[in-house]
Enzyme design. Structure first.
Site, PDB file in Angstrom:
ATOM      1  N   HIS A 128       0.722  -1.152  -0.066  1.00  0.00           N
ATOM      2  CA  HIS A 128       0.000   0.054   0.100  1.00  0.00           C
ATOM      3  C   HIS A 128       1.057   1.235   0.127  1.00  0.00           C
ATOM      4  O   HIS A 128       0.168   2.387  -0.639  1.00  0.00           O
ATOM      5  CB  HIS A 128      -1.042   0.044   1.182  1.00  0.00           C
ATOM      6  CG  HIS A 128      -0.468   0.209   2.545  1.00  0.00           C
ATOM      7  ND1 HIS A 128      -0.176  -1.022   3.239  1.00  0.00           N
ATOM      8  CD2 HIS A 128      -0.259   1.363   3.129  1.00  0.00           C
ATOM      9  CE1 HIS A 128       0.416  -0.452   4.520  1.00  0.00           C
ATOM     10  NE2 HIS A 128       0.469   1.035   4.474  1.00  0.00           N
ATOM     11  N   CYS A 177     -30.433  -2.935  -7.455  1.00  0.00           N
ATOM     12  CA  CYS A 177     -31.321  -3.681  -6.718  1.00  0.00           C
ATOM     13  C   CYS A 177     -32.828  -3.556  -7.105  1.00  0.00           C
ATOM     14  O   CYS A 177     -33.726  -4.000  -6.532  1.00  0.00           O
ATOM     15  CB  CYS A 177     -31.362  -3.059  -5.231  1.00  0.00           C
ATOM     16  SG  CYS A 177     -31.580  -1.243  -5.166  1.00  0.00           S
TER      17      CYS A 177
END
Length: 220
Positions: free
Chosen positions: A99, A185
């Site tokens: 990272h 959805c």
């Protein structure tokens, strides 16, 4: 670090190139990741890296990115647990940490999509995966864009407004979207990620990128 892959910013950065880091999180809009990567790679002197949460990989296959000659960096690449437990002699202070190397590499960071969960983590400074560790480690000078993507009621939740306030006013990231449309959805309302072509265009405009000779814009 990883058992088979090693990423070192100083080895990966290319002079004269724009280094765009795409971060994907647990929203269905992560399905657009291959389109974003493919389109960015049509421009001259552009390098792209991708880092994803585990949830993001529910929505696209790593192979779709690997076919473009790129690797999807995940927690598995960040923490090589067997190697650390064994304390192998070749492990030492100063070895590359994924990272940190990714944030050193990036000229621009696009969190597209940014789920409600990851937005909450970023706003609170949590660092429980490679994505949130990366975000916490970013230099304030790195242009960073957040593209929220979530259900309408999740977006309208009062905590979301507070998380966005912190991200914009305290951390100073650029927040773009969400937009209104029919959601995965089945609901209709605000919450969808900005159009993927518009995300690419932000990078193009900021760095004044030019398409490689003979190439035209992306496809839906």
């Amino acid at each position: 670090m990883g058992t088979t892959r090693r990423f070192v910013a100083s080895e990966k950065r290319r002079p004269g190139h724009t280094h765009a880091l795409l971060v994907t999180t647990g929203s269905v809009a992560s399905i657009k990741a291959p389109l974003i990567v493919r389109e960015l790679l049509k421009y001259e002197n552009v390098e792209v890296e991708i880092v994803s949460t585990k949830a993001a990989l529910t929505f696209f296959e790593k192979s779709d990115i690997e076919e473009l000659g790129r690797h999807v960096w995940t927690d598995d690449d960040e923490w090589d647990i067997p190697r650390l437990r064994a304390l192998q002699p070749d492990y030492k202070i100063g070895d590359p940490i994924l990272h940190i190397e990714l944030r050193r590499w990036a000229d621009i960071v696009l969190v597209a999509p940014c789920s409600a969960n990851t937005l909450a983590k970023i706003s609170q400074g949590l660092c429980d995966n490679v994505v949130t560790s990366l975000m916490r480690a970013l230099s304030p000078s790195t242009p960073t864009y957040i593209f929220p993507a979530m259900n309408t009621l999740m977006y309208e939740h009062p905590l979301t407004a507070e998380h966005l306030r912190v991200v914009k006013d305290v951390i100073k990231y650029n927040v773009v979207g969400p937009i209104g449309k029919a959601l995965a959805c089945g609901d209709i309302g605000i919450g969808a990620m900005s159009e993927w072509k518009d995300i690419v265009q932000i990078v193009v405009d900021r760095f004044q990128l030019q398409l490689s000779p003979g190439l035209e814009g992306g496809q839906e």
